[in-house]
Write a protein that holds these residues in place. Structure first.
Motif, PDB file in Angstrom:
ATOM      1  N   GLU A 196       0.833  -1.189   0.000  1.00 25.62           N
ATOM      2  CA  GLU A 196       0.000   0.000   0.000  1.00 25.62           C
ATOM      3  C   GLU A 196       0.880   1.256   0.000  1.00 25.62           C
ATOM      4  O   GLU A 196       1.987   1.239   0.554  1.00 25.62           O
ATOM      5  N   PRO A 197       0.430   2.328  -0.634  1.00 26.01           N
ATOM      6  CA  PRO A 197       1.248   3.548  -0.640  1.00 26.01           C
ATOM      7  C   PRO A 197       1.396   4.133   0.755  1.00 26.01           C
ATOM      8  O   PRO A 197       0.484   4.056   1.578  1.00 26.01           O
ATOM      9  N   GLN A 198       2.568   4.706   0.989  1.00 24.88           N
ATOM     10  CA  GLN A 198       2.823   5.387   2.251  1.00 24.88           C
ATOM     11  C   GLN A 198       2.408   6.859   2.131  1.00 24.88           C
ATOM     12  O   GLN A 198       2.370   7.417   1.029  1.00 24.88           O
ATOM     13  N   PRO A 199       2.073   7.491   3.237  1.00 27.66           N
ATOM     14  CA  PRO A 199       1.628   8.898   3.166  1.00 27.66           C
ATOM     15  C   PRO A 199       2.643   9.818   2.501  1.00 27.66           C
ATOM     16  O   PRO A 199       2.268  10.830   1.905  1.00 27.66           O
ATOM     17  N   THR A 200       3.917   9.465   2.593  1.00 24.59           N
ATOM     18  CA  THR A 200       4.960  10.313   2.023  1.00 24.59           C
ATOM     19  C   THR A 200       5.246  10.011   0.559  1.00 24.59           C
ATOM     20  O   THR A 200       6.023  10.735  -0.075  1.00 24.59           O
ATOM     21  N   ASP A 201       4.633   8.949   0.002  1.00 25.92           N
ATOM     22  CA  ASP A 201       4.870   8.601  -1.404  1.00 25.92           C
ATOM     23  C   ASP A 201       4.286   9.669  -2.320  1.00 25.92           C
ATOM     24  O   ASP A 201       3.147  10.125  -2.121  1.00 25.92           O
ATOM     25  N   ARG A 202       5.059  10.034  -3.346  1.00 25.98           N
ATOM     26  CA  ARG A 202       4.578  11.064  -4.274  1.00 25.98           C
ATOM     27  C   ARG A 202       3.343  10.592  -5.016  1.00 25.98           C
ATOM     28  O   ARG A 202       2.408  11.362  -5.242  1.00 25.98           O
ATOM     29  N   GLN A 204       0.185   7.953  -5.009  1.00 26.69           N
ATOM     30  CA  GLN A 204      -0.576   7.109  -4.097  1.00 26.69           C
ATOM     31  C   GLN A 204      -1.111   5.889  -4.843  1.00 26.69           C
ATOM     32  O   GLN A 204      -2.312   5.652  -4.932  1.00 26.69           O
ATOM     33  N   ARG A 206      -0.886   1.612  -5.333  1.00 22.56           N
ATOM     34  CA  ARG A 206      -0.428   0.337  -4.792  1.00 22.56           C
ATOM     35  C   ARG A 206       0.644  -0.241  -5.708  1.00 22.56           C
ATOM     36  O   ARG A 206       0.571  -0.117  -6.921  1.00 22.56           O
TER      37      ARG A 206
END
Length: 215
Positions: A196-202, A204, A206
């Protein structure tokens, strides 16, 4: 080798971005324990089925090829970008790196124990992906394994979705749809990992990695 407009454009874009890309992603595995885990599982699967060489297709600047080597695999890298291959050769002079296209690999039939395609098919137009998957199967020995990583789409009714990649136009895939394409190519899914994408990933999105085996 048949040249496609998409391949030519992608190669030129990565040639231009090669130095920046290498700097940004050199330590990409350091903070990604799940990626290290699936690569370790891939290495064990290749070893259990008889070893053999492993091709890192779309290897970029070679950091993942080097990691496969650390895991004990006889790994070499292939990339369409000559600039990426030159950087890989400079960084890892003891490893083999070749310029080549995934659609027409200069590799003998059934020569490999494993193929890694880590986000290297995302720039492939959907109509052209079956050709590449057929090449993956062709170069794998019976019992050989493919690990393919890609960004997942959000809607099963739209198996592919275009997104604006920094370097070149790219595609996301609904995981079950790509798994079905693997089956049609003669490669059977044996496992998958979804991150799952992390909050800091540019972006969002999967991230999905499918481990498949050639019968």
């Amino acid at each position: 080798m048949v040249e496609h407009d998409a391949l030519s454009a992608t190669r030129e874009a990565y040639d231009a971005a090669a130095a920046t890309y290498a700097q940004m992603f050199r330590d990409t595995l350091r903070d990604r324990p799940l990626d290290r885990a699936i690569l370790g599982a891939f290495a064990e699967a290749v070893g259990a089925s008889g070893d053999g060489q492993v091709a890192d297709l779309g290897c970029g600047p070679g950091h993942i090829t080097a990691y496969l080597d650390e895991l004990g695999l006889a790994a070499f890298g292939v990339d369409a970008s000559p600039a990426m291959i030159e950087l890989a050769r400079q960084a890892y002079p003891c490893l083999r790196f070749d310029v080549g296209s995934m659609a027409a690999l200069n590799i003998a039939d059934s020569a490999l124990g494993g193929v890694l395609s880590r986000w290297s098919v995302i720039h492939t137009p959907p109509r052209e992906l079956p050709v590449i998957l057929a090449e993956f199967r062709r170069v794998l020995a019976p019992g050989g394994h493919l690990l393919i990583g890609f960004s997942a789409s959000d809607d099963p009714s739209h198996p592919t979705q275009v997104f604006d990649h920094t370097v070149a136009p790219a595609y996301r895939w609904w995981p079950d749809h790509l798994a079905a394409m693997l089956r049609e190519s003669g490669l059977t899914e044996v496992a998958r990992m979804v991150r799952e994408p992390q909050p800091t990933d540019r972006r969002q999105f999967r991230e999905t990695q499918l481990l498949a085996r050639k019968a």
